[in-house]
Design a protein around this motif. Structure first.
Motif, PDB file in Angstrom:
ATOM      1  N   GLY A  90     -32.018 -13.329  -6.156  1.00  0.00           N
ATOM      2  CA  GLY A  90     -31.433 -14.223  -5.793  1.00  0.00           C
ATOM      3  C   GLY A  90     -30.144 -13.852  -4.690  1.00  0.00           C
ATOM      4  O   GLY A  90     -29.697 -14.490  -3.817  1.00  0.00           O
ATOM      5  N   GLY A  91     -29.419 -12.546  -6.110  1.00  0.00           N
ATOM      6  CA  GLY A  91     -28.189 -12.239  -5.054  1.00  0.00           C
ATOM      7  C   GLY A  91     -28.479 -11.527  -3.827  1.00  0.00           C
ATOM      8  O   GLY A  91     -27.580 -11.439  -2.859  1.00  0.00           O
ATOM      9  N   LEU A  92     -29.516 -10.653  -3.699  1.00  0.00           N
ATOM     10  CA  LEU A  92     -29.454  -9.472  -2.309  1.00  0.00           C
ATOM     11  C   LEU A  92     -30.469 -10.784  -1.751  1.00  0.00           C
ATOM     12  O   LEU A  92     -29.681 -10.611  -0.436  1.00  0.00           O
ATOM     13  CB  LEU A  92     -30.521  -8.780  -3.183  1.00  0.00           C
ATOM     14  N   GLY A  93     -30.836 -11.796  -1.614  1.00  0.00           N
ATOM     15  CA  GLY A  93     -31.103 -13.222  -0.610  1.00  0.00           C
ATOM     16  C   GLY A  93     -29.632 -14.068  -0.001  1.00  0.00           C
ATOM     17  O   GLY A  93     -29.398 -13.860   1.143  1.00  0.00           O
ATOM     18  N   TRP A  94     -29.190 -14.458  -1.267  1.00  0.00           N
ATOM     19  CA  TRP A  94     -27.532 -14.454   0.212  1.00  0.00           C
ATOM     20  C   TRP A  94     -27.068 -13.979   0.026  1.00  0.00           C
ATOM     21  O   TRP A  94     -26.381 -13.865   1.148  1.00  0.00           O
ATOM     22  CB  TRP A  94     -27.097 -14.902  -1.932  1.00  0.00           C
ATOM     23  N   ILE A  95     -27.150 -12.621  -0.133  1.00  0.00           N
ATOM     24  CA  ILE A  95     -25.721 -11.334   0.703  1.00  0.00           C
ATOM     25  C   ILE A  95     -26.675 -11.667   2.405  1.00  0.00           C
ATOM     26  O   ILE A  95     -26.281 -10.868   2.887  1.00  0.00           O
ATOM     27  CB  ILE A  95     -25.994 -10.050   0.411  1.00  0.00           C
ATOM     28  N   ASN A  96     -28.123 -11.141   1.958  1.00  0.00           N
ATOM     29  CA  ASN A  96     -28.736 -10.608   2.970  1.00  0.00           C
ATOM     30  C   ASN A  96     -28.379 -12.223   4.687  1.00  0.00           C
ATOM     31  O   ASN A  96     -28.990 -11.901   5.489  1.00  0.00           O
ATOM     32  CB  ASN A  96     -30.298 -10.308   2.944  1.00  0.00           C
ATOM     33  N   THR A  97     -28.734 -12.969   3.625  1.00  0.00           N
ATOM     34  CA  THR A  97     -28.601 -14.117   4.654  1.00  0.00           C
ATOM     35  C   THR A  97     -26.980 -13.887   5.181  1.00  0.00           C
ATOM     36  O   THR A  97     -27.694 -14.373   6.720  1.00  0.00           O
ATOM     37  CB  THR A  97     -29.131 -14.972   3.780  1.00  0.00           C
ATOM     38  N   ARG A  98     -26.302 -13.947   5.208  1.00  0.00           N
ATOM     39  CA  ARG A  98     -25.068 -13.746   5.546  1.00  0.00           C
ATOM     40  C   ARG A  98     -24.630 -12.404   6.663  1.00  0.00           C
ATOM     41  O   ARG A  98     -24.438 -13.020   8.107  1.00  0.00           O
ATOM     42  CB  ARG A  98     -24.157 -13.857   4.565  1.00  0.00           C
ATOM     43  N   ILE A  99     -25.485 -11.558   6.374  1.00  0.00           N
ATOM     44  CA  ILE A  99     -25.506 -10.682   7.024  1.00  0.00           C
ATOM     45  C   ILE A  99     -26.389 -10.715   8.299  1.00  0.00           C
ATOM     46  O   ILE A  99     -25.846 -10.385   9.250  1.00  0.00           O
ATOM     47  CB  ILE A  99     -26.246  -8.914   6.307  1.00  0.00           C
ATOM     48  N   ILE A 100     -27.765 -11.313   8.558  1.00  0.00           N
ATOM     49  CA  ILE A 100     -28.561 -11.538   9.209  1.00  0.00           C
ATOM     50  C   ILE A 100     -27.571 -12.754  10.142  1.00  0.00           C
ATOM     51  O   ILE A 100     -27.777 -12.468  11.496  1.00  0.00           O
ATOM     52  CB  ILE A 100     -30.222 -11.820   8.849  1.00  0.00           C
TER      53      ILE A 100
ATOM     54  N   ALA B  51     -24.732 -13.275  10.517  1.00  0.00           N
ATOM     55  CA  ALA B  51     -23.794 -12.676  11.225  1.00  0.00           C
ATOM     56  C   ALA B  51     -23.838 -11.946  12.114  1.00  0.00           C
ATOM     57  O   ALA B  51     -23.905 -12.380  13.630  1.00  0.00           O
ATOM     58  CB  ALA B  51     -22.275 -12.114  10.218  1.00  0.00           C
ATOM     59  N   ILE B  52     -25.225 -11.091  11.813  1.00  0.00           N
ATOM     60  CA  ILE B  52     -25.692 -10.618  13.382  1.00  0.00           C
ATOM     61  C   ILE B  52     -25.996 -11.120  14.186  1.00  0.00           C
ATOM     62  O   ILE B  52     -25.369 -11.067  15.296  1.00  0.00           O
ATOM     63  CB  ILE B  52     -26.771  -8.845  12.880  1.00  0.00           C
ATOM     64  N   VAL B  53     -27.085 -12.222  14.236  1.00  0.00           N
ATOM     65  CA  VAL B  53     -27.118 -13.372  15.041  1.00  0.00           C
ATOM     66  C   VAL B  53     -26.253 -14.169  15.939  1.00  0.00           C
ATOM     67  O   VAL B  53     -25.989 -13.812  17.176  1.00  0.00           O
ATOM     68  CB  VAL B  53     -28.243 -13.881  14.250  1.00  0.00           C
ATOM     69  N   PHE B  54     -25.654 -13.779  15.298  1.00  0.00           N
ATOM     70  CA  PHE B  54     -24.106 -14.912  15.669  1.00  0.00           C
ATOM     71  C   PHE B  54     -23.823 -13.838  16.913  1.00  0.00           C
ATOM     72  O   PHE B  54     -23.166 -14.599  17.668  1.00  0.00           O
ATOM     73  CB  PHE B  54     -23.078 -15.770  15.044  1.00  0.00           C
ATOM     74  N   PHE B  55     -22.852 -12.464  16.186  1.00  0.00           N
ATOM     75  CA  PHE B  55     -22.339 -11.377  16.907  1.00  0.00           C
ATOM     76  C   PHE B  55     -22.364 -11.473  18.155  1.00  0.00           C
ATOM     77  O   PHE B  55     -22.156 -10.968  18.923  1.00  0.00           O
ATOM     78  CB  PHE B  55     -21.274 -11.040  16.076  1.00  0.00           C
ATOM     79  N   VAL B  56     -24.481 -11.073  17.821  1.00  0.00           N
ATOM     80  CA  VAL B  56     -24.617 -10.250  18.976  1.00  0.00           C
ATOM     81  C   VAL B  56     -25.931 -11.071  19.872  1.00  0.00           C
ATOM     82  O   VAL B  56     -26.314 -10.910  20.907  1.00  0.00           O
ATOM     83  CB  VAL B  56     -25.945  -9.454  18.347  1.00  0.00           C
ATOM     84  N   LEU B  57     -26.077 -12.302  19.625  1.00  0.00           N
ATOM     85  CA  LEU B  57     -27.108 -13.614  20.395  1.00  0.00           C
ATOM     86  C   LEU B  57     -25.516 -14.750  20.517  1.00  0.00           C
ATOM     87  O   LEU B  57     -25.637 -15.345  21.780  1.00  0.00           O
ATOM     88  CB  LEU B  57     -27.942 -13.819  20.045  1.00  0.00           C
ATOM     89  N   MET B  58     -25.389 -15.441  20.111  1.00  0.00           N
ATOM     90  CA  MET B  58     -25.040 -16.410  20.635  1.00  0.00           C
ATOM     91  C   MET B  58     -23.356 -16.219  21.263  1.00  0.00           C
ATOM     92  O   MET B  58     -23.184 -17.234  21.727  1.00  0.00           O
ATOM     93  CB  MET B  58     -24.648 -17.423  19.131  1.00  0.00           C
ATOM     94  N   MET B  59     -22.425 -15.503  20.449  1.00  0.00           N
ATOM     95  CA  MET B  59     -21.341 -14.946  21.015  1.00  0.00           C
ATOM     96  C   MET B  59     -21.169 -14.884  22.696  1.00  0.00           C
ATOM     97  O   MET B  59     -20.890 -15.228  23.428  1.00  0.00           O
ATOM     98  CB  MET B  59     -20.082 -14.486  19.878  1.00  0.00           C
ATOM     99  N   PRO B  60     -22.260 -13.447  22.424  1.00  0.00           N
ATOM    100  CA  PRO B  60     -22.102 -13.345  24.237  1.00  0.00           C
ATOM    101  C   PRO B  60     -22.693 -14.509  25.374  1.00  0.00           C
ATOM    102  O   PRO B  60     -22.250 -14.411  26.826  1.00  0.00           O
ATOM    103  CB  PRO B  60     -22.972 -11.930  24.079  1.00  0.00           C
ATOM    104  N   ILE B  61     -23.694 -15.327  24.676  1.00  0.00           N
ATOM    105  CA  ILE B  61     -23.868 -16.407  25.399  1.00  0.00           C
ATOM    106  C   ILE B  61     -22.385 -17.472  25.452  1.00  0.00           C
ATOM    107  O   ILE B  61     -22.543 -17.742  26.928  1.00  0.00           O
ATOM    108  CB  ILE B  61     -24.813 -17.257  24.938  1.00  0.00           C
TER     109      ILE B  61
END
Length: 130
Positions: free
Chosen positions: A70-80, A82-92
């Protein structure tokens, strides 16, 4: 935290043992070109025997493992996310801002209102709307 029944704990032990062998006994040694270790097979063997003979006692392994997962899932969700936001959404968003596009701000039509006027329906049309 929900603790599964005897069958669920047996499956947990068998699957977790298989994952230890698959990851630490086969995949990582193959990936890093090192000798295949024995310890993952020992851990898997203990888990497999434990799961087959006394699966109900695996709840003491299941609880901390699920807390860790559960802890790993919580951390990984935030990392994923953040990556989607900064790599995909922010440039668009930056590209749309540079081009002057704003889909959230509709343009005013000829009147001073955003209201879209629709035609009035006859009561007969409402008997079978679809």
């Amino acid at each position: 935290m929900h603790i599964p029944d005897k069958k669920g704990l047996r499956e947990f032990g068998l699957i977790t043992g298989g994952l230890f062998v698959g990851l630490f006994g086969l995949f990582f040694p193959w990936l890093l070109s090192v000798d295949f270790p024995i310890w993952p097979w020992c851990v898997a063997g203990v888990l497999w025997i434990w799961a087959l003979l006394i699966p109900n006692s695996l709840k003491w392994v299941y609880k901390p493992w699920m807390l860790f997962a559960g802890g790993l899932g919580w951390i990984n969700t935030r990392i994923i996310l953040a990556i989607v936001f900064f790599v995909l959404m922010m440039p668009i968003g930056l590209l749309m801002r540079l081009l002057g596009k704003n889909p959230m701000h509709p343009k005013l039509s000829q009147s001073d209102s955003f209201r879209i006027i629709t035609h009035t329906r006859a009561p007969k049309e409402m008997e079978h709307p679809f």
